[in-house]
Design an enzyme around this catalytic site. Structure first.
Site, PDB file in Angstrom:
ATOM      1  N   SER A   1       0.876  -1.177   0.000  1.00  0.00           N
ATOM      2  CA  SER A   1       0.000   0.000   0.000  1.00  0.00           C
ATOM      3  C   SER A   1       0.910   1.223   0.000  1.00  0.00           C
ATOM      4  O   SER A   1       1.092   1.892   1.006  1.00  0.00           O
ATOM      5  CB  SER A   1      -0.921  -0.006   1.221  1.00  0.00           C
ATOM      6  OG  SER A   1      -0.201   0.106   2.415  1.00  0.00           O
TER       7      SER A   1
ATOM      8  N   HIS B   1      -3.321  -5.924   2.836  1.00  0.00           N
ATOM      9  CA  HIS B   1      -2.409  -6.954   3.360  1.00  0.00           C
ATOM     10  C   HIS B   1      -3.088  -8.281   3.646  1.00  0.00           C
ATOM     11  O   HIS B   1      -2.486  -9.202   4.202  1.00  0.00           O
ATOM     12  CB  HIS B   1      -1.733  -6.453   4.640  1.00  0.00           C
ATOM     13  CG  HIS B   1      -0.819  -5.289   4.413  1.00  0.00           C
ATOM     14  ND1 HIS B   1      -0.316  -4.516   5.417  1.00  0.00           N
ATOM     15  CD2 HIS B   1      -0.321  -4.767   3.258  1.00  0.00           C
ATOM     16  CE1 HIS B   1       0.462  -3.563   4.909  1.00  0.00           C
ATOM     17  NE2 HIS B   1       0.452  -3.689   3.599  1.00  0.00           N
TER      18      HIS B   1
ATOM     19  N   GLU C   1      -4.393  -2.162   9.520  1.00  0.00           N
ATOM     20  CA  GLU C   1      -3.624  -2.716  10.641  1.00  0.00           C
ATOM     21  C   GLU C   1      -4.264  -2.384  11.985  1.00  0.00           C
ATOM     22  O   GLU C   1      -4.571  -1.228  12.264  1.00  0.00           O
ATOM     23  CB  GLU C   1      -2.191  -2.157  10.614  1.00  0.00           C
ATOM     24  CG  GLU C   1      -1.495  -2.470   9.309  1.00  0.00           C
ATOM     25  CD  GLU C   1      -0.145  -1.779   9.145  1.00  0.00           C
ATOM     26  OE1 GLU C   1       0.460  -1.355  10.160  1.00  0.00           O
ATOM     27  OE2 GLU C   1       0.305  -1.687   7.993  1.00  0.00           O
TER      28      GLU C   1
ATOM     29  N   GLU D   1       1.596  -9.338   7.213  1.00  0.00           N
ATOM     30  CA  GLU D   1       2.476  -8.910   8.307  1.00  0.00           C
ATOM     31  C   GLU D   1       2.342  -9.807   9.535  1.00  0.00           C
ATOM     32  O   GLU D   1       2.706  -9.415  10.642  1.00  0.00           O
ATOM     33  CB  GLU D   1       2.214  -7.440   8.640  1.00  0.00           C
ATOM     34  CG  GLU D   1       2.524  -6.544   7.446  1.00  0.00           C
ATOM     35  CD  GLU D   1       2.510  -5.055   7.745  1.00  0.00           C
ATOM     36  OE1 GLU D   1       2.048  -4.659   8.830  1.00  0.00           O
ATOM     37  OE2 GLU D   1       2.965  -4.292   6.875  1.00  0.00           O
TER      38      GLU D   1
ATOM     39  N   ASP E   1      -3.620   1.484  11.696  1.00  0.00           N
ATOM     40  CA  ASP E   1      -3.165   2.097  10.438  1.00  0.00           C
ATOM     41  C   ASP E   1      -4.308   1.936   9.456  1.00  0.00           C
ATOM     42  O   ASP E   1      -4.564   0.832   8.961  1.00  0.00           O
ATOM     43  CB  ASP E   1      -1.893   1.423   9.907  1.00  0.00           C
ATOM     44  CG  ASP E   1      -1.423   2.047   8.584  1.00  0.00           C
ATOM     45  OD1 ASP E   1      -2.066   3.023   8.122  1.00  0.00           O
ATOM     46  OD2 ASP E   1      -0.434   1.557   8.009  1.00  0.00           O
TER      47      ASP E   1
ATOM     48  N   GLU F   1      -2.566   5.892  12.130  1.00  0.00           N
ATOM     49  CA  GLU F   1      -1.724   6.198  10.973  1.00  0.00           C
ATOM     50  C   GLU F   1      -2.603   6.347   9.731  1.00  0.00           C
ATOM     51  O   GLU F   1      -3.608   5.649   9.587  1.00  0.00           O
ATOM     52  CB  GLU F   1      -0.745   5.028  10.806  1.00  0.00           C
ATOM     53  CG  GLU F   1       0.265   5.175   9.704  1.00  0.00           C
ATOM     54  CD  GLU F   1       1.142   3.917   9.645  1.00  0.00           C
ATOM     55  OE1 GLU F   1       1.433   3.319  10.699  1.00  0.00           O
ATOM     56  OE2 GLU F   1       1.516   3.533   8.531  1.00  0.00           O
TER      57      GLU F   1
ATOM     58  N   ASP G   1       2.123   8.413   6.967  1.00  0.00           N
ATOM     59  CA  ASP G   1       2.962   7.421   6.265  1.00  0.00           C
ATOM     60  C   ASP G   1       2.930   7.767   4.767  1.00  0.00           C
ATOM     61  O   ASP G   1       3.843   8.445   4.258  1.00  0.00           O
ATOM     62  CB  ASP G   1       2.428   6.017   6.561  1.00  0.00           C
ATOM     63  CG  ASP G   1       3.048   4.940   5.673  1.00  0.00           C
ATOM     64  OD1 ASP G   1       4.084   5.204   5.032  1.00  0.00           O
ATOM     65  OD2 ASP G   1       2.500   3.819   5.604  1.00  0.00           O
TER      66      ASP G   1
ATOM     67  N   LYS H   1      10.217   4.906   6.695  1.00  0.00           N
ATOM     68  CA  LYS H   1      10.540   3.674   5.947  1.00  0.00           C
ATOM     69  C   LYS H   1      11.661   4.034   4.990  1.00  0.00           C
ATOM     70  O   LYS H   1      11.458   4.844   4.077  1.00  0.00           O
ATOM     71  CB  LYS H   1       9.330   3.246   5.124  1.00  0.00           C
ATOM     72  CG  LYS H   1       8.120   2.804   5.939  1.00  0.00           C
ATOM     73  CD  LYS H   1       6.897   2.787   5.055  1.00  0.00           C
ATOM     74  CE  LYS H   1       5.771   1.964   5.649  1.00  0.00           C
ATOM     75  NZ  LYS H   1       4.509   2.142   4.893  1.00  0.00           N
TER      76      LYS H   1
ATOM     77  N   HIS I   1       8.870  -1.271   9.193  1.00  0.00           N
ATOM     78  CA  HIS I   1       9.124  -2.277   8.149  1.00  0.00           C
ATOM     79  C   HIS I   1       8.255  -1.970   6.923  1.00  0.00           C
ATOM     80  O   HIS I   1       7.504  -0.994   6.924  1.00  0.00           O
ATOM     81  CB  HIS I   1       8.758  -3.666   8.695  1.00  0.00           C
ATOM     82  CG  HIS I   1       7.289  -3.814   9.002  1.00  0.00           C
ATOM     83  ND1 HIS I   1       6.653  -5.016   9.100  1.00  0.00           N
ATOM     84  CD2 HIS I   1       6.313  -2.875   9.231  1.00  0.00           C
ATOM     85  CE1 HIS I   1       5.375  -4.835   9.374  1.00  0.00           C
ATOM     86  NE2 HIS I   1       5.147  -3.553   9.466  1.00  0.00           N
TER      87      HIS I   1
ATOM     88  N   LYS J   1       7.478  -0.224  14.343  1.00  0.00           N
ATOM     89  CA  LYS J   1       6.329  -1.018  13.895  1.00  0.00           C
ATOM     90  C   LYS J   1       6.889  -2.046  12.927  1.00  0.00           C
ATOM     91  O   LYS J   1       7.435  -1.702  11.891  1.00  0.00           O
ATOM     92  CB  LYS J   1       5.353  -0.033  13.256  1.00  0.00           C
ATOM     93  CG  LYS J   1       4.396  -0.599  12.278  1.00  0.00           C
ATOM     94  CD  LYS J   1       3.432   0.445  11.768  1.00  0.00           C
ATOM     95  CE  LYS J   1       3.305   0.272  10.278  1.00  0.00           C
ATOM     96  NZ  LYS J   1       2.078   0.766   9.692  1.00  0.00           N
TER      97      LYS J   1
HETATM   98  P1  PGA Z   1       3.239  -1.259   3.060  1.00  0.00           P
HETATM   99  O1  PGA Z   1       2.407  -1.215   4.401  1.00  0.00           O
HETATM  100  O2  PGA Z   1       4.606  -1.686   3.379  1.00  0.00           O
HETATM  101  O3  PGA Z   1       2.466  -2.230   2.234  1.00  0.00           O
HETATM  102  O4  PGA Z   1       3.192   0.149   2.508  1.00  0.00           O
HETATM  103  C1  PGA Z   1       2.866  -0.762   5.620  1.00  0.00           C
HETATM  104  C2  PGA Z   1       2.170   0.479   6.056  1.00  0.00           C
HETATM  105  O5  PGA Z   1       1.269   0.999   5.364  1.00  0.00           O
HETATM  106  O6  PGA Z   1       2.510   1.036   7.085  1.00  0.00           O
HETATM  107 ZN    ZN Z   2       0.943   2.788   6.772  1.00  0.00          ZN
END
Ligand code: PGA
Ligand code: ZN
Length: 425
Positions: A42, A162, A171, A212, A249, A292, A319, A344, A372, A395
């Site tokens: 995502s 996911h 999440e 995840e 999230d 998030e 994010d 990230k 991650h 996270k």
């Molecule tokens: P992604 O998801 O690694 O698929 O972007 C993680 C997140 O959205 O925090």
């Molecule tokens: Zn996110």
């Protein structure tokens, strides 16, 4: 002073079985270190570009072209340099690419080298990787930071992109913030995770897992997921809101249709202010302390509104909104969007830029969280990054599946071996 004597790369595979890059740096004193690059599902639209082969093989997702670029184009640029000079090496890679989004060489190629360089430098100096990151923060930004063991957000129930269940929110996480140390955090999270599994099975729900490592049952509503988690916390002898809080999230860009937030599991179409109200009801009812990507990455008015309305009650994490990009973060701060940023490193492409973004966040009192990606590997760099840069929160998925647990296991070792580094307060 050690010098880089070889740069090698191969195509390996991530936790979804999708190709990714592994890079190995060798020094002239025989020391070598390697890295593996993660990948999102995502993704934010302004993330640095991941270079893929886009050919028939590997469903278009091969990274063999990127591997060739590392070996033919990037290797000659950094041979003979000292790996301790992370800033200089990253800058050479950034300049050679020359694009805003690293689309010429690919952020995955650049990050593979950037990560392996930091590992090689730590090994060469015979120090832990987190110690090296602590030193890099000082070298790159001029400011000092206090290292700490981060408090995790464990993603124990998966939805959205996911998982293939019906849940809209991506999440549902637990934050065991009442634990006295990291070992106790792992005990609590493992017990809650297994109690949640039992609860799901007793109620006749699926206990198969998403990308995840969190469970991915079909449920009546997003709220039902929270209720099940609260039950699992209580059945572990812990108090929701005292020992353990909840984080979400939403990854809301995935269910925003340009006008409304479309919650398929509940058959609802909500405007920005209605969706903010929906979240507010959840915050008032449950101990949710962090949300998030509550809003779509382009719903700037929505972000302003939620920060005004809920910013003093809840951590609001950007994010897809900030994509670990210092410039985008600063623009967001000026517009008063969010109060926390997800970090990230593959969204931006180098260790140096990641550190610079965290530094800017620190200066502006925007809380950073190391993260991650949903596509992960056994590479545990983010655990050391979180410790060395003292970010306080991490996270990295459920307390299950080696692609997730490898990072938590690394943190257990750091806690065991570094008695002077304490859990973040
Ligand atoms: P992604 O998801 O690694 O698929 O972007 C993680 C997140 O959205 O925090
Ligand atoms: Zn996110």
């Amino acid at each position: 002073m050690a010098k880089i004597s070889d740069v090698n790369a191969i195509q390996v595979f991530d936790s979804r079985g999708v190709p990714t890059i592994s890079c190995k740096i060798t020094l002239d004193n025989g020391i070598s270190a390697s890295s593996m690059v993660p990948s999102g599902a995502s993704t934010g639209s302004k993330e640095a570009l991941e270079l893929r082969d886009n050919e028939d093989s590997y469903h278009g997702k091969g990274v063999l072209k990127a591997v060739t670029k590392i070996k033919n184009k990037l290797k000659p640029l950094i041979l003979g340099l000292n790996p301790a000079n992370q800033l200089e090496i990253d800058q050479i890679l950034i300049d050679f690419d020359g694009t805003e989004d690293k689309s010429k060489i690919g952020a995955n190629s650049i990050l593979a080298i950037s990560l392996a360089i930091s590992h090689a430098a730590a090994k060469d100096q015979n120090i832990d990787l987190h110690e090296h990151f602590l030193n890099l923060y000082k070298n790159i930004t001029g400011d000092s930071i206090k290292p700490s063991i981060p408090i995790p957000m464990f993603n124990i129930l998966n939805g959205g992109e996911h998982a293939n269940n019906n849940i809209d929110i991506q999440e549902f996480m637990i934050i065991p913030q009442g634990a006295k140390n990291f070992s106790e955090i792992m005990k609590w999270s493992s017990e809650i995770y297994h109690n949640l599994k039992n609860i799901l099975q007793i109620k006749g729900f699926s206990s198969s897992v998403g990308d995840e490592g969190g469970f991915a049952p079909n449920l009546e509503s997003n709220e039902e997921a929270i209720k099940l988690i609260i039950e699992a916390i209580k059945s572990s002898g812990l108090k929701p809101g005292v020992d353990v809080n909840i984080a979400l999230d939403c990854a809301a860009s995935e269910f925003f249709d340009g006008k409304n937030y479309v919650l398929k599991s509940e058959n609802k179409k909500l405007s920005s202010s209605e969706f903010i109200n929906y979240l507010k009801v959840l915050i008032d009812k449950y101990p949710i302390t962090s949300i998030e990507d509550a809003m779509d990455e382009n719903d700037i008015d929505g972000w302003k509104l939620i920060t005004e309305e809920l910013g003093d009650k809840c951590q609001l994490v950007g994010d897809d909104l900030f994509v670990t990009n210092e410039k985008i973060l600063i623009e967001g701060i000026q517009k008063k969007l969010a109060n926390s940023i997800l970090i990230k490193f593959n969204q931006v492409g180098t260790i140096t830029e990641t550190i610079q973004t965290i530094h800017s966040a620190n200066i502006h009192k925007i809380k950073p969280i190391i993260s991650h990606r949903s596509g992960e590997t056994e590479d545990t760099t983010i655990a050391d990054l979180a410790v060395g840069l003292g970010v306080g929160q991490i996270k990295t998925g459920a307390p299950c599946r080696s692609d997730r647990i490898a990072k938590y296991n690394r943190l257990l070792w750091i806690e065991n071996e570094s008695s002077n580094i304490l859990l973040n307060e």
